[in-house]
Design a protein around this motif. Structure first.
Motif, mmCIF file in Angstrom:
data_model
loop_
_atom_site.group_PDB
_atom_site.id
_atom_site.type_symbol
_atom_site.label_atom_id
_atom_site.label_comp_id
_atom_site.label_asym_id
_atom_site.label_seq_id
_atom_site.Cartn_x
_atom_site.Cartn_y
_atom_site.Cartn_z
ATOM 1 N N CYS A 47 4.675 -7.634 9.162
ATOM 2 C CA CYS A 47 4.192 -8.437 8.028
ATOM 3 C C CYS A 47 2.970 -7.776 7.407
ATOM 4 O O CYS A 47 2.859 -7.657 6.181
ATOM 5 N N VAL A 48 2.046 -7.352 8.257
ATOM 6 C CA VAL A 48 0.820 -6.714 7.773
ATOM 7 C C VAL A 48 1.144 -5.416 7.044
ATOM 8 O O VAL A 48 0.628 -5.146 5.957
ATOM 9 N N ALA A 49 2.003 -4.610 7.640
ATOM 10 C CA ALA A 49 2.366 -3.328 7.038
ATOM 11 C C ALA A 49 3.030 -3.515 5.673
ATOM 12 O O ALA A 49 2.809 -2.722 4.750
ATOM 13 N N ALA A 50 3.831 -4.558 5.539
ATOM 14 C CA ALA A 50 4.558 -4.779 4.290
ATOM 15 C C ALA A 50 3.685 -5.366 3.194
ATOM 16 O O ALA A 50 3.861 -5.050 2.020
ATOM 17 N N LYS A 51 2.705 -6.186 3.568
ATOM 18 C CA LYS A 51 2.033 -7.014 2.576
ATOM 19 C C LYS A 51 0.535 -6.761 2.424
ATOM 20 O O LYS A 51 -0.128 -7.412 1.620
ATOM 21 N N ASP A 52 -0.019 -5.815 3.187
ATOM 22 C CA ASP A 52 -1.472 -5.634 3.131
ATOM 23 C C ASP A 52 -1.851 -4.171 2.997
ATOM 24 O O ASP A 52 -0.994 -3.291 2.880
ATOM 25 N N SER A 53 -3.151 -3.906 3.042
ATOM 26 C CA SER A 53 -3.666 -2.552 2.843
ATOM 27 C C SER A 53 -3.711 -1.778 4.158
ATOM 28 O O SER A 53 -3.648 -2.360 5.243
ATOM 29 N N LEU A 54 -3.865 -0.468 4.048
ATOM 30 C CA LEU A 54 -3.923 0.386 5.229
ATOM 31 C C LEU A 54 -5.104 0.036 6.145
ATOM 32 O O LEU A 54 -4.906 -0.092 7.365
ATOM 33 N N PRO A 55 -6.311 -0.124 5.623
ATOM 34 C CA PRO A 55 -7.422 -0.497 6.516
ATOM 35 C C PRO A 55 -7.172 -1.810 7.254
ATOM 36 O O PRO A 55 -7.496 -1.928 8.441
ATOM 37 N N VAL A 56 -6.605 -2.792 6.571
ATOM 38 C CA VAL A 56 -6.307 -4.074 7.219
ATOM 39 C C VAL A 56 -5.245 -3.889 8.291
ATOM 40 O O VAL A 56 -5.329 -4.490 9.371
ATOM 41 N N PHE A 57 -4.258 -3.063 8.019
ATOM 42 C CA PHE A 57 -3.227 -2.786 9.016
ATOM 43 C C PHE A 57 -3.855 -2.287 10.309
ATOM 44 O O PHE A 57 -3.552 -2.785 11.398
ATOM 45 N N PHE A 58 -4.748 -1.308 10.206
ATOM 46 C CA PHE A 58 -5.393 -0.775 11.405
ATOM 47 C C PHE A 58 -6.279 -1.826 12.078
ATOM 48 O O PHE A 58 -6.315 -1.915 13.309
ATOM 49 N N ASP A 59 -6.973 -2.624 11.289
ATOM 50 C CA ASP A 59 -7.860 -3.648 11.864
ATOM 51 C C ASP A 59 -7.067 -4.720 12.615
ATOM 52 O O ASP A 59 -7.464 -5.155 13.702
ATOM 53 N N VAL A 60 -5.950 -5.156 12.040
ATOM 54 C CA VAL A 60 -5.128 -6.175 12.692
ATOM 55 C C VAL A 60 -4.492 -5.616 13.961
ATOM 56 O O VAL A 60 -4.482 -6.269 15.015
ATOM 57 N N LYS A 61 -3.972 -4.421 13.862
ATOM 58 C CA LYS A 61 -3.356 -3.774 15.017
ATOM 59 C C LYS A 61 -4.358 -3.657 16.170
ATOM 60 O O LYS A 61 -4.046 -3.949 17.324
ATOM 61 N N ASN A 62 -5.562 -3.244 15.843
ATOM 62 C CA ASN A 62 -6.607 -3.131 16.850
ATOM 63 C C ASN A 62 -6.935 -4.496 17.456
ATOM 64 O O ASN A 62 -7.109 -4.625 18.676
ATOM 65 N N ASP A 106 0.852 -1.186 0.000
ATOM 66 C CA ASP A 106 0.000 0.000 0.000
ATOM 67 C C ASP A 106 0.892 1.242 0.000
ATOM 68 O O ASP A 106 1.771 1.387 0.850
ATOM 69 N N GLU A 107 0.636 2.151 -0.928
ATOM 70 C CA GLU A 107 1.493 3.346 -1.046
ATOM 71 C C GLU A 107 1.367 4.280 0.152
ATOM 72 O O GLU A 107 2.224 5.153 0.343
ATOM 73 N N LEU A 108 0.338 4.098 0.965
ATOM 74 C CA LEU A 108 0.174 4.928 2.156
ATOM 75 C C LEU A 108 0.842 4.320 3.388
ATOM 76 O O LEU A 108 0.691 4.822 4.497
#
Length: 247
Positions: free
Chosen positions: A141-156, A60-62
């Motif tokens: 892993c999430v930050a490198a391979k997934d989208s921004l919304p998923v990153f926040f959801d997994v972190k939460n 994800d570019e963001l």
């Protein structure tokens, strides 16, 4: 004549039903051995260096991951805050519960950029003595391979399912399962499941060391959660702290 007869007799013996059965059995055993060997090779390929965490390359570019493991999310031109946290820290889980959704919304709207600095000084509070480090690797892993919304959801989700201090723990497989339930793709899930063998833990440990150094640039008190804006520690006990930055 005797030698020729003996040769013919030998040939006839090889064609008996009994020996045909032996040949079939040997062939079957060879086939099984090939399948087993192939399975071992396949498993070896999935382990070890399979699907490593990449710094500097994100889906994800963001999302950006620096060479020191800092995860930065959001538009580069937006006001930027730094957050130091430990995934084993109850106060960090509380902070996430109170602010996580607002932070995610502001980032996704282009109004905020966040640099996440993760520490592992609470490793000792987990049964394995390395949960904080494992969680850092999983989030990377999430930050490198997934989208921004998923990153926040997994972190939460990781904070919501935080192990209890003083002996709680979660394995890489459990963290991968949680990420999958939160919407992570198969590539991300595999990466998390392999953090014990794909250099994820080593990178996460280095990240935590770097976070220890960076927090000392804004405060002499290493504690989590800590938030800084423009080089100054933010008073996060103030419910309006984020609104004040976004104003």
């Amino acid at each position: 004549m005797n030698a020729k007869s003996a040769g013919n007799k030998s040939t006839k013996v090889l064609k008996t039903k009994k020996n045909n059965g032996m040949l079939i059995t040997v062939a079957a055993l060879i086939a099984v051995a090939v399948l087993v060997l192939g399975g071992v090779v396949w498993m070896a390929q999935r382990g070890g260096e399979a699907n490593p965490i990449t710094f500097g390359e994100t889906a994800d570019e963001l999302i950006e991951i620096s060479d020191t493991g800092v995860i930065a999310v959001g538009e580069e031109t937006a006001p930027t805050v730094q957050i130091w946290e430990d995934f084993m820290c109850p106060a960090c889980a509380s902070f996430e519960g109170q602010n996580g959704e607002r932070i995610a919304s502001a980032v996704e709207a282009g109004d905020l950029r966040v640099e996440f600095h993760t520490l592992n000084f609470l490793n000792r509070q987990s049964a394995s003595g390395e949960y904080s480090t494992r969680a850092i690797a999983a989030v990377q892993c999430v930050a490198a391979k997934d989208s921004l919304p998923v990153f926040f959801d997994v972190k939460n989700a990781y904070f919501a399912q935080q192990p209890a201090e003083g002996g709680g723990d979660r394995s890489a497989r459990e963290l991968a399962s949680t990420a999958e339930a939160a919407g992570a793709n198969a590539d991300t899930v595999e990466c998390i499941g392999n953090v014990e063998t794909n250099d994820g833990m080593e990178k996460a440990s280095d990240t935590a060391d770097n976070s220890q150094d960076s927090i000392r640039e804004v405060t002499d008190r290493v504690s989590t959660p800590t938030v800084a804006y423009e080089g100054e520690v933010v008073e996060i006990a103030d419910p309006a702290w984020l609104d004040n930055i976004l104003a």
